[in-house]
Design a protein around this motif. Sequence first.
Motif, mmCIF file in Angstrom:
data_model
loop_
_atom_site.group_PDB
_atom_site.id
_atom_site.type_symbol
_atom_site.label_atom_id
_atom_site.label_comp_id
_atom_site.label_asym_id
_atom_site.label_seq_id
_atom_site.Cartn_x
_atom_site.Cartn_y
_atom_site.Cartn_z
ATOM 1 N N VAL A 133 0.864 -1.179 0.000
ATOM 2 C CA VAL A 133 0.000 0.000 0.000
ATOM 3 C C VAL A 133 0.904 1.234 0.000
ATOM 4 C CG1 VAL A 133 -1.844 1.246 1.165
ATOM 5 C CG2 VAL A 133 -1.742 -1.256 1.307
ATOM 6 N N HIS A 134 0.755 2.070 -1.010
ATOM 7 C CA HIS A 134 1.616 3.235 -1.196
ATOM 8 C C HIS A 134 0.855 4.519 -0.872
ATOM 9 C CE1 HIS A 134 4.232 0.467 -3.358
ATOM 10 N NE2 HIS A 134 3.236 0.194 -4.182
ATOM 11 N N GLY A 135 1.522 5.441 -0.199
ATOM 12 C CA GLY A 135 0.918 6.733 0.089
ATOM 13 C C GLY A 135 1.392 7.790 -0.884
ATOM 14 N N VAL A 136 0.473 8.647 -1.316
ATOM 15 C CA VAL A 136 0.802 9.790 -2.162
ATOM 16 C C VAL A 136 0.071 11.009 -1.606
ATOM 17 C CG1 VAL A 136 0.654 10.812 -4.466
ATOM 18 C CG2 VAL A 136 1.119 8.364 -4.228
ATOM 19 N N CYS A 137 0.784 12.101 -1.429
ATOM 20 C CA CYS A 137 0.174 13.328 -0.940
ATOM 21 C C CYS A 137 -0.937 13.764 -1.898
ATOM 22 C CB CYS A 137 1.236 14.420 -0.836
ATOM 23 S SG CYS A 137 0.604 16.046 -0.365
ATOM 24 N N LEU A 192 7.863 4.658 -2.589
ATOM 25 C CA LEU A 192 6.804 5.529 -2.109
ATOM 26 C C LEU A 192 6.606 5.343 -0.606
ATOM 27 C CD1 LEU A 192 4.144 5.220 -4.961
ATOM 28 C CD2 LEU A 192 6.002 6.861 -4.698
ATOM 29 N N PRO A 193 6.206 6.403 0.093
ATOM 30 C CA PRO A 193 6.039 6.314 1.545
ATOM 31 C C PRO A 193 4.821 5.480 1.915
ATOM 32 C CG PRO A 193 5.287 8.444 0.756
ATOM 33 C CD PRO A 193 5.932 7.764 -0.421
ATOM 34 N N PRO A 194 4.751 5.018 3.156
ATOM 35 C CA PRO A 194 3.566 4.288 3.617
ATOM 36 C C PRO A 194 2.367 5.228 3.694
ATOM 37 C CG PRO A 194 5.037 4.731 5.452
ATOM 38 C CD PRO A 194 5.774 5.138 4.217
ATOM 39 N N PRO A 195 1.162 4.688 3.738
ATOM 40 C CA PRO A 195 -0.048 5.517 3.727
ATOM 41 C C PRO A 195 -0.376 6.092 5.103
ATOM 42 C CG PRO A 195 -0.673 3.211 3.782
ATOM 43 C CD PRO A 195 0.835 3.244 3.691
ATOM 44 N N ARG A 196 0.417 7.054 5.528
ATOM 45 C CA ARG A 196 0.189 7.678 6.834
ATOM 46 C C ARG A 196 -0.539 9.008 6.650
ATOM 47 N NH1 ARG A 196 0.749 3.302 7.743
ATOM 48 N NH2 ARG A 196 2.453 2.209 8.785
ATOM 49 N N PRO A 197 -1.574 9.259 7.435
ATOM 50 C CA PRO A 197 -2.387 10.460 7.229
ATOM 51 C C PRO A 197 -1.642 11.744 7.589
ATOM 52 C CG PRO A 197 -3.043 9.343 9.242
ATOM 53 C CD PRO A 197 -2.070 8.430 8.547
ATOM 54 N N GLN A 198 -1.879 12.777 6.797
ATOM 55 C CA GLN A 198 -1.344 14.106 7.066
ATOM 56 C C GLN A 198 -2.515 14.989 7.528
ATOM 57 O OE1 GLN A 198 1.851 15.495 4.259
ATOM 58 N NE2 GLN A 198 0.945 13.946 2.925
#
Length: 217
Positions: A90-94, A192-198
Amino acid sequence: MLLLALDTATPAVTVALHDGTDVIASSSQVDARRHGELLLPAVDRVLAEAGIALAAVTGIVAGTGPGPYTGLRVGLMTADTFGLALGVPVHGVCTLDGLAYAADLEGEFVVATDARRKEVYWARYADSRTRLTGPAVDRPSDIAAEVAGLPAVGAGALLYPETFPRAHEPEHVSAAALAALAAERLAAGEELPPPRPQYLRRPDAQVPKNYKVVTPK
């Protein structure tokens, strides 16, 4: 590569499927109060349109915001659940990066989404792929000098024309843009970064201070 992308960080509930070359199916609905209700049917609709089973997906892409706590967590928790069930990354994208990617603007510009409370989530970009600053959350009047003269995209830019007089579409992010950006970065060998919420700020709901605790005797 077969990426399932989704984002619920803005009022748009958006889903797309990308085969590593092109977006093969997508869906977007704007409803700020029904993220949880609309997301899974949108996933089903996109998979059905593409004629592809969920089990064939090789990766999940999730918009990480910034965005409101309630809406943002719907997409991220769904993405994590799919990743665990399918055994895929699972990849995080802003989310702002997705808007920038879809903007098709030359030179420096700003992406701004509506953060409510008369604020915007925003970031500054050198081009559609390169973020210079942010993301941050501020009142538009507080950043007026910093963004003066720059084109801007996103619902926040359209909402505050006095700060962003050169506002353009798109208004909300699309999962199609997130998927295409993620596919491009993965193909280039980027991690890609992990899906961490901003979230960038505390949730609106707070535990009352100095409330009276009632316990049975």
